[in-house]
Design a protein around this motif. Structure first.
Motif, PDB file in Angstrom:
ATOM      1  N   THR A 192      -7.444 -34.853  -6.631  1.00 24.41           N
ATOM      2  CA  THR A 192      -6.679 -33.616  -6.602  1.00 24.41           C
ATOM      3  C   THR A 192      -5.275 -33.901  -6.104  1.00 24.41           C
ATOM      4  OG1 THR A 192      -8.663 -32.346  -6.120  1.00 24.41           O
ATOM      5  CG2 THR A 192      -6.540 -31.301  -5.635  1.00 24.41           C
TER       6      THR A 192
ATOM      7  N   LEU B  60      -1.719 -32.892  -4.499  1.00 26.97           N
ATOM      8  CA  LEU B  60      -1.132 -31.943  -3.573  1.00 26.97           C
ATOM      9  C   LEU B  60       0.370 -31.914  -3.764  1.00 26.97           C
ATOM     10  CD1 LEU B  60      -3.087 -32.745  -0.283  1.00 26.97           C
ATOM     11  CD2 LEU B  60      -3.626 -31.058  -2.023  1.00 26.97           C
ATOM     12  N   ARG B  61       0.942 -30.702  -3.624  1.00 29.06           N
ATOM     13  CA  ARG B  61       2.379 -30.551  -3.699  1.00 29.06           C
ATOM     14  C   ARG B  61       2.871 -29.929  -2.423  1.00 29.06           C
ATOM     15  NH1 ARG B  61       4.703 -27.291  -8.672  1.00 29.06           N
ATOM     16  NH2 ARG B  61       6.207 -26.559  -7.194  1.00 29.06           N
TER      17      ARG B  61
ATOM     18  N   THR C 197       0.630 -27.265  -0.554  1.00 35.13           N
ATOM     19  CA  THR C 197       0.225 -26.284  -1.563  1.00 35.13           C
ATOM     20  C   THR C 197      -0.548 -26.948  -2.670  1.00 35.13           C
ATOM     21  OG1 THR C 197       2.258 -26.604  -2.822  1.00 35.13           O
ATOM     22  CG2 THR C 197       2.303 -24.915  -1.102  1.00 35.13           C
ATOM     23  N   CYS C 198      -1.118 -26.084  -3.544  1.00 33.49           N
ATOM     24  CA  CYS C 198      -1.781 -26.545  -4.754  1.00 33.49           C
ATOM     25  C   CYS C 198      -2.885 -27.547  -4.481  1.00 33.49           C
ATOM     26  CB  CYS C 198      -0.780 -27.121  -5.758  1.00 33.49           C
ATOM     27  SG  CYS C 198       0.530 -25.978  -6.202  1.00 33.49           S
TER      28      CYS C 198
ATOM     29  N   ILE D 190      -4.504 -26.171 -11.259  1.00 28.97           N
ATOM     30  CA  ILE D 190      -4.057 -24.833 -11.605  1.00 28.97           C
ATOM     31  C   ILE D 190      -5.145 -24.017 -12.289  1.00 28.97           C
ATOM     32  CG2 ILE D 190      -1.630 -25.501 -11.754  1.00 28.97           C
ATOM     33  CD1 ILE D 190      -1.939 -25.562 -14.778  1.00 28.97           C
TER      34      ILE D 190
ATOM     35  N   GLN E  17      -7.290 -22.005  -9.703  1.00 22.53           N
ATOM     36  CA  GLN E  17      -6.729 -20.991  -8.822  1.00 22.53           C
ATOM     37  C   GLN E  17      -7.446 -19.665  -9.087  1.00 22.53           C
ATOM     38  OE1 GLN E  17      -4.326 -21.545  -6.421  1.00 22.53           O
ATOM     39  NE2 GLN E  17      -4.637 -23.695  -6.949  1.00 22.53           N
TER      40      GLN E  17
ATOM     41  N   GLY F  88      -3.903 -17.972  -3.165  1.00 21.77           N
ATOM     42  CA  GLY F  88      -2.475 -18.213  -3.245  1.00 21.77           C
ATOM     43  C   GLY F  88      -1.700 -17.442  -2.193  1.00 21.77           C
TER      44      GLY F  88
ATOM     45  N   THR G 244       2.363 -17.336 -10.805  1.00 20.76           N
ATOM     46  CA  THR G 244       2.950 -18.314  -9.884  1.00 20.76           C
ATOM     47  C   THR G 244       3.099 -17.649  -8.526  1.00 20.76           C
ATOM     48  OG1 THR G 244       4.179 -19.336 -11.699  1.00 20.76           O
ATOM     49  CG2 THR G 244       4.898 -19.854  -9.452  1.00 20.76           C
ATOM     50  N   ASP G 245       2.622 -18.342  -7.480  1.00 19.71           N
ATOM     51  CA  ASP G 245       2.716 -17.741  -6.145  1.00 19.71           C
ATOM     52  C   ASP G 245       3.992 -18.208  -5.447  1.00 19.71           C
ATOM     53  OD1 ASP G 245       2.257 -20.301  -5.173  1.00 19.71           O
ATOM     54  OD2 ASP G 245       0.350 -19.813  -4.208  1.00 19.71           O
TER      55      ASP G 245
ATOM     56  N   CYS H 165       2.633 -22.630  -6.765  1.00 19.98           N
ATOM     57  CA  CYS H 165       1.380 -22.943  -7.447  1.00 19.98           C
ATOM     58  C   CYS H 165       1.158 -21.933  -8.569  1.00 19.98           C
ATOM     59  CB  CYS H 165       0.211 -22.880  -6.469  1.00 19.98           C
ATOM     60  SG  CYS H 165       0.345 -24.068  -5.118  1.00 19.98           S
ATOM     61  N   SER H 166       0.621 -22.384  -9.682  1.00 18.49           N
ATOM     62  CA  SER H 166       0.448 -21.490 -10.821  1.00 18.49           C
ATOM     63  C   SER H 166      -0.885 -21.718 -11.501  1.00 18.49           C
ATOM     64  CB  SER H 166       1.592 -21.677 -11.821  1.00 18.49           C
ATOM     65  OG  SER H 166       1.587 -22.993 -12.334  1.00 18.49           O
TER      66      SER H 166
END
Length: 199
Positions: A1, A3-4, A11-12, A16, A19, A45, A76-77, A81-82
């Motif tokens: 996974t 991560l951003r 986040t994320c 996607i 979510q 989110g 998109t939050d 994240c989307s």
């Protein structure tokens, strides 16, 4: 996974397509209508959220006035994240009617009749005739055209009609216009009755 990190916030943590969001479609009411809608509710989110719908049908969490078809929305939050979600709007089959049986030629003092049947749409159906009768069968049709309106459970409407022709009637001929005084008598010629004419 993967991560951003945006402005120091991790986040994320989910791809996607994982979510969470609740997608609720409302189908169109009648065949050929454009009154479908879709409501999407993010359950994860970070608010606020932005929404991009295919076809530009909306920029919020809901879209209305939709024709049957498939629609997608990308959410998109605030952290960037989307997720993209898809919902389909379907329509009921077309409400149709057909004349099952009818008596459309009548003599003096008799009535015509007709039975209509419906299919498609959203059963059950109700029937309302222009002469005030209800039900699929009408046994009291007088000479002329009578209309029937069929309504299904969703309020969709189909209309049809039946024409009844009267035969065997008689006509009265009073001759030329004349002034009739009190106690005068006139002769009327009646034709079209069984056995010929009379006067």
């Amino acid at each position: 996974t993967r991560l951003r990190t945006v402005t120091g916030v991790q986040t994320c943590a989910l791809p996607i397509w994982q979510q969470p969001a609740l997608v609720t479609p409302h189908f169109v009411s009648c065949y050929g209508a454009n009154d479908g809608s879709i409501k999407i509710t993010p359950t994860g989110g970070i608010a606020p959220f932005t929404y991009i719908w295919t076809g530009g049908v909306s920029t919020t969490d809901s879209a209305g006035g939709l024709a049957p078809g498939t629609y997608s929305v990308t959410i998109t939050d605030a952290a960037g994240c989307s997720g993209t979600y898809t919902a389909s709007i379907v329509e009921p089959s077309k409400l149709r009617d057909s004349l099952l049986s009818a008596i459309t030629t009548i003599g003096c003092g008799s009535s015509g009749s007709a039975t209509f049947t419906a299919k498609g749409g959203s059963p059950p159906y109700t029937y309302k005739w222009s002469d005030g009768n209800t039900g699929a069968f009408n046994a009291n049709l007088s000479a002329g055209t009578t209309t029937v309106t069929i309504t299904d459970a969703a309020g969709c409407i189909a209309k049809d009609s039946v024409t009844v022709i009267a035969t065997g009637g008689f006509s009265v001929n009073a001759g030329r216009d004349t002034i009739v005084c009190l106690n005068d008598s006139i002769q009327l010629n009646v034709s079209g009755i069984p056995g010929g004419s009379t006067s």
